[in-house]
Design an enzyme around this catalytic site. Structure first.
Site, short mmCIF file in Angstrom:
data_model
loop_
_atom_site.label_atom_id
_atom_site.label_comp_id
_atom_site.label_asym_id
_atom_site.label_seq_id
_atom_site.Cartn_x
_atom_site.Cartn_y
_atom_site.Cartn_z
N SER A 131 -11.91 2.76 -0.33
CA SER A 131 -12.47 3.39 -1.52
C SER A 131 -13.35 2.38 -2.23
O SER A 131 -13.13 1.16 -2.13
CB SER A 131 -11.33 3.82 -2.46
OG SER A 131 -11.85 4.23 -3.71
N TYR A 144 -4.13 1.73 -8.10
CA TYR A 144 -4.96 2.18 -6.98
C TYR A 144 -5.96 1.09 -6.58
O TYR A 144 -6.17 0.84 -5.40
CB TYR A 144 -5.68 3.48 -7.37
CG TYR A 144 -6.38 4.14 -6.21
CD1 TYR A 144 -5.67 4.60 -5.10
CD2 TYR A 144 -7.76 4.33 -6.23
CE1 TYR A 144 -6.31 5.23 -4.05
CE2 TYR A 144 -8.41 4.96 -5.18
CZ TYR A 144 -7.69 5.39 -4.09
OH TYR A 144 -8.33 6.02 -3.04
#
Length: 181
Positions: A131, A144
């Site tokens: 990501s 995250y």
């Protein structure tokens, strides 16, 4: 003629589903894994793939899944997820633990289990779905961000460990994508 077996984790929706569909269209025999088998089975039926239950946070589930994969040329490590948007001061330890287990240890479990098949294919390819959160931290993304930075480091190490072997390692790091994630 088949281009070989491609395994896609987290293939029940979003990026995983789109990846499985594309690999099937490109001639791969696609083996799809996810926790929600009903949705996965419908997708697999529509592309001529195989749907198998898979929870990457469980070594037993990973081992049972991989035991049903006969040869693997491509592994797309897509399963994972993000929980919470709490600050460090208010972080939920269990959410962080789950994210690390799914996004980092799950990738290790799947890759470790399929490395012999990937190497035996003579043209293996491991694709890590990271990501942009593994490159650019943001407020509300501490947990995250941490796991995607860890995945980025693990990907680089795997690439170094596989020098001289017939396995490529690629990282795909999307930004915001419209999925149910």
């Amino acid at each position: 003629m088949s281009r070989g077996v491609a395994v896609v984790t987290g293939a029940g929706s979003g990026i995983g589903e789109a990846t499985a569909r594309r690999l099937a269209a490109d001639g791969f025999d696609v083996v799809m894994g996810a926790r929600r088998l009903d949705r996965l089975a419908a997708i697999a039926a529509s592309i001529g793939g195989r749907a198998l239950p898979l929870d990457v946070t469980s070594t037993e589930s990973v081992d049972a899944f991989c035991a049903q994969v006969d040869g693997c040329r491509v592994l797309v490590n897509n399963a994972g997820g993000a929980l919470g948007r709490d600050s460090f001061a208010e972080a939920d330890e269990e959410e962080w633990r789950w994210m690390y287990d799914a996004n980092v240890l799950g990738v290790m479990r799947m890759t470790r289990a399929l490395l012999p098949s990937l190497e035996a294919s003579g043209d293996g390819h491991v694709v890590m779905v990271g990501s942009i959160a593994g490159h650019e931290p943001y407020v509300g993304g501490a947990g995250y961000n941490a796991v995607k930075f860890a995945l980025r480091a693990a990907t680089k190490v795997l690439r170094l460990e596989l020098i001289g072997k017939p396995i490529r390692v690629t990282s795909v790091d999307p930004g915001m994508v419209d999925t149910n994630f």
